[in-house]
Design a protein around this motif. Structure first.
Motif, PDB file in Angstrom:
ATOM      1  N   UNK A   1       0.835  -1.090   0.021  1.00 36.65           N
ATOM      2  CA  UNK A   1       0.063   0.141  -0.110  1.00 36.65           C
ATOM      3  C   UNK A   1       0.960   1.135   0.123  1.00 36.65           C
ATOM      4  N   UNK A   2       2.073   1.123  -0.484  1.00 36.98           N
ATOM      5  CA  UNK A   2       3.060   2.217  -0.322  1.00 36.98           C
ATOM      6  C   UNK A   2       2.596   3.577  -0.531  1.00 36.98           C
ATOM      7  N   UNK A   3       2.031   3.597  -1.873  1.00 36.60           N
ATOM      8  CA  UNK A   3       1.673   4.990  -2.210  1.00 36.60           C
ATOM      9  C   UNK A   3       0.465   5.417  -1.958  1.00 36.60           C
ATOM     10  N   UNK A   4      -0.217   4.810  -1.119  1.00 38.07           N
ATOM     11  CA  UNK A   4      -1.546   5.234  -0.559  1.00 38.07           C
ATOM     12  C   UNK A   4      -1.377   5.512   1.072  1.00 38.07           C
ATOM     13  N   UNK A   5      -0.501   5.184   1.688  1.00 38.54           N
ATOM     14  CA  UNK A   5      -0.217   5.195   2.980  1.00 38.54           C
ATOM     15  C   UNK A   5      -0.069   6.889   3.658  1.00 38.54           C
ATOM     16  N   UNK A   6      -0.894   7.202   4.634  1.00 36.38           N
ATOM     17  CA  UNK A   6      -0.872   8.363   5.251  1.00 36.38           C
ATOM     18  C   UNK A   6      -0.672   8.487   6.712  1.00 36.38           C
ATOM     19  N   UNK A   7      -0.053   9.047   7.317  1.00 38.34           N
ATOM     20  CA  UNK A   7       0.032   9.025   9.175  1.00 38.34           C
ATOM     21  C   UNK A   7      -1.313   9.676   9.329  1.00 38.34           C
TER      22      UNK A   7
ATOM     23  N   UNK B   1      10.811   3.373   7.216  1.00 40.49           N
ATOM     24  CA  UNK B   1      12.162   3.865   7.434  1.00 40.49           C
ATOM     25  C   UNK B   1      11.879   5.205   7.428  1.00 40.49           C
ATOM     26  N   UNK B   2      10.855   6.003   6.794  1.00 41.37           N
ATOM     27  CA  UNK B   2      10.584   7.398   6.683  1.00 41.37           C
ATOM     28  C   UNK B   2      10.516   8.073   8.125  1.00 41.37           C
ATOM     29  N   UNK B   3      11.345   9.163   8.116  1.00 37.78           N
ATOM     30  CA  UNK B   3      11.257   9.779   9.300  1.00 37.78           C
ATOM     31  C   UNK B   3      10.799  11.547   9.274  1.00 37.78           C
ATOM     32  N   UNK B   4      10.215  11.948  10.286  1.00 39.12           N
ATOM     33  CA  UNK B   4       9.763  13.472  10.166  1.00 39.12           C
ATOM     34  C   UNK B   4      10.734  14.302  10.369  1.00 39.12           C
ATOM     35  N   UNK B   5      10.681  15.695  10.635  1.00 40.01           N
ATOM     36  CA  UNK B   5      11.652  16.726  10.945  1.00 40.01           C
ATOM     37  C   UNK B   5      12.299  16.540  12.189  1.00 40.01           C
ATOM     38  N   UNK B   6      11.600  15.917  13.161  1.00 39.80           N
ATOM     39  CA  UNK B   6      12.377  15.631  14.475  1.00 39.80           C
ATOM     40  C   UNK B   6      12.971  14.238  14.681  1.00 39.80           C
ATOM     41  N   UNK B   7      13.164  13.519  13.650  1.00 39.70           N
ATOM     42  CA  UNK B   7      13.896  12.249  13.570  1.00 39.70           C
ATOM     43  C   UNK B   7      12.793  11.105  13.929  1.00 39.70           C
ATOM     44  N   UNK B   8      11.566  11.474  14.231  1.00 44.25           N
ATOM     45  CA  UNK B   8      10.585  10.361  14.656  1.00 44.25           C
ATOM     46  C   UNK B   8      10.181   9.747  13.342  1.00 44.25           C
ATOM     47  N   UNK B   9       9.734   8.420  13.397  1.00 44.77           N
ATOM     48  CA  UNK B   9       9.346   7.468  12.224  1.00 44.77           C
ATOM     49  C   UNK B   9       7.920   8.069  11.956  1.00 44.77           C
TER      50      UNK B   9
END
Length: 521
Positions: free
Chosen positions: A64-70, A313-321
């Motif tokens: 579902x890679x391209x359809x995922x959203x947090x 493994x994607x991370x946000x600006x604060x280093x969080x997953x």
């Protein structure tokens, strides 16, 4: 009960005539049991079940890679980032609803403890605490305490009914265990046990597996079988009669579960949600847990196998997953939402494949214990109703405070009796030291700080009864300036004895008995 002729016709239509292969060899009692078992199976949907299982097992995992959203931030609450005033407000709201008898807890306890290596329900398991308490007893005592806390705050006399979903494997031993232990002090009428459905296990070519000549290999239909079981056993009607509006739903194997957690309930009620999920931050990107997220705007749990490594493994600006919300099977539902699921959506739930080693009899009637997976068990998951929610929310909690599951026998890498026991004892040691106590290890040496206690290592055996403290509250009056040896059990009697010692003195306590008392030197 189904007749032989009717059973034969239904099995023939489903392509499963082999189920009656050994009929001539069966005695009268075995024949009756087999016909009863067949009468409890959805024979009309049997072909679809068997063919669907084989097809699902052969299908590659979806991506579902391209359809995922947090999950969007405005749908998330957290004990990690919430300020004290906000958390206190949620707690008060939750306690208010509990005091008004609007809250029930619903325990999912139908699974077999196969990986744990026991032949009885997990809830009966003793992980080796100094008190010898089972998971069932710990949870019962937390219900006692949360009722007491709400009664004390609001001057009520409330009840949190405990609904326990069992299966063919767990119902009888669970009923017996509760009766033998006097329902752990709970009123028996407020402990409602009910049974989920069983479905046949099938081979990779879609044939029902015979466990013996006169019995199909059956398995619970997963914790998502809850919704059908609520209908089958008229549980929703019982909830309505009691005035229960909000349900905390959880799995039996989490030793740290906060049963009827007022903060979680208060958060969900204040948000006006119909469905909520507690989550913990994933320990590392590839941790094998489902992730609560959105797929094309729809909230759901995505299995770890469906998320490519680069996405995990994607991370946000604060280093969080980015995709860090690990699902722990700890949920909030309104009764109205459960009613809607039962009436409209329960038959739309996705089927999940579990590949298992299933003992069977071969075509010659020989009993076989397989050495590799040979069968498919289809399961529904309780969280698969998330897409039907109108106002779904997520509540993030600290793993070390609220999640330590018991799944495997000792010797496995994680989720064992030892890790569960150490998680609870580490938590209790931390509570005690935060309350001002000095704890001594077995050699009489003081533990320097809570940080010296780790859930991953052997924890000093300092255990606090849930009847004394639900989540670390109220301990300062008992433990401040005390010096206590371990092992030690702080139960109600011991707490009173300590409080009677004024002013605090160095508590020269030699050891604790299994019941929680202590011996003074």
């Amino acid at each position: 009960m189904l007749s032989l002729e009717a059973a034969g016709r239904a099995l023939e239509r489903a392509g499963q005539a082999h189920v009656l292969r050994f009929w001539p060899e069966l005695g009268a009692e075995q024949r009756d049991r087999l016909l009863l078992e067949l009468s409890q199976v959805d024979l009309g949907g049997l072909r679809a079940h068997c063919e669907g299982a084989a097809q699902a097992a052969a299908a590659p995992p979806r991506s579902l890679d391209r359809r995922l959203e947090p999950v969007p931030p405005d749908s998330i609450g957290s004990t990690k980032t919430g300020d004290g005033r906000t958390l206190a407000g949620w707690r008060e709201e939750g306690q208010l609803q509990i005091s008004k008898n609007r809250v029930g807890v619903l325990l999912l306890a139908g699974g077999q403890g196969t990986r744990l290596g026991v032949q009885y329900p997990k809830g009966m398991y003793d992980v080796g605490l100094p008190s010898g308490k089972s998971l069932y007893q710990i949870q019962a005592e937390r219900i006692h305490k949360v009722q007491e806390m709400s009664d004390r705050k609001y001057g009520s006399k409330c009840t949190v009914p405990w609904y326990i979903m069992t299966s063919e494997f767990t119902l009888t031993p669970t009923e017996k265990f509760f009766k033998e232990n006097n329902f752990f002090g709970l009123e028996p009428s407020n402990v409602v046990m009910f049974e989920q459905r069983m479905i046949p296990a099938v081979t990779f070519d879609g044939k029902i597996i015979l466990q013996s000549k006169g019995k199909m290999a059956m398995a619970p239909d997963g914790n998502g079988g809850l919704y059908q079981a609520l209908v089958d056993n008229k549980v929703l009607e019982d909830m309505e009669k009691r005035g229960v509006e909000y349900l905390h739903v959880y799995c039996v194997d989490n030793i740290l579960v906060k049963v009827a957690d007022p903060v979680f309930i208060g958060f969900c009620v204040s948000k006006g949600t119909d469905c909520g999920a507690k989550v913990v931050e994933k320990a590392y990107p590839a941790e094998p847990v489902g992730v609560v997220c959105r797929v094309q705007g729809v909230s759901q749990v995505v299995e770890y196998s469906e998320i490519p490594p680069e996405t995990a493994e994607l991370r946000g600006p604060g280093g969080e997953l980015v995709f860090r919300a690990g699902n722990i099977c700890n949920h909030f539902f309104t009764r109205a939402f459960l009613q809607e699921v039962a009436e409209k959506y329960k038959d739309q739930l996705k089927q999940h494949v579990a590949i298992k080693k299933v003992p069977f009899v071969d075509s010659c009637g020989n009993q076989v214990t397989p050495t590799k997976p040979n069968g498919i068990k289809m399961e529904k998951f309780v969280f698969d109703v998330f897409p039907f929610s109108r106002t779904f929310v997520v509540f993030e909690v600290v793993r070390e405070e609220e999640f330590s599951p018991l799944k495997n026998a000792d010797g496995a890498a994680k989720d064992t009796p030892t890790t569960a026991r150490n998680s609870l004892l580490a938590q209790h040691c931390s509570w005690a030291t935060a309350a001002g106590a000095t704890l001594l290890d077995a050699g009489g040496k003081a533990l320097q700080s809570p940080a010296s206690v780790s859930a991953g290592n052997c924890s000093p055996a300092f255990e606090i009864s849930p009847l004394v403290s639900y989540f670390g509250e109220g301990l300062e009056d008992i433990l401040k300036e005390r010096t206590l040896p371990t092992p030690f059990i702080l139960d109600e009697k011991t707490a009173k004895d300590l409080q009677a010692r004024i002013p605090p003195q160095r508590d020269s306590l030699d050891r604790v008995g299994r019941g929680g008392g202590f011996v003074q030197e």
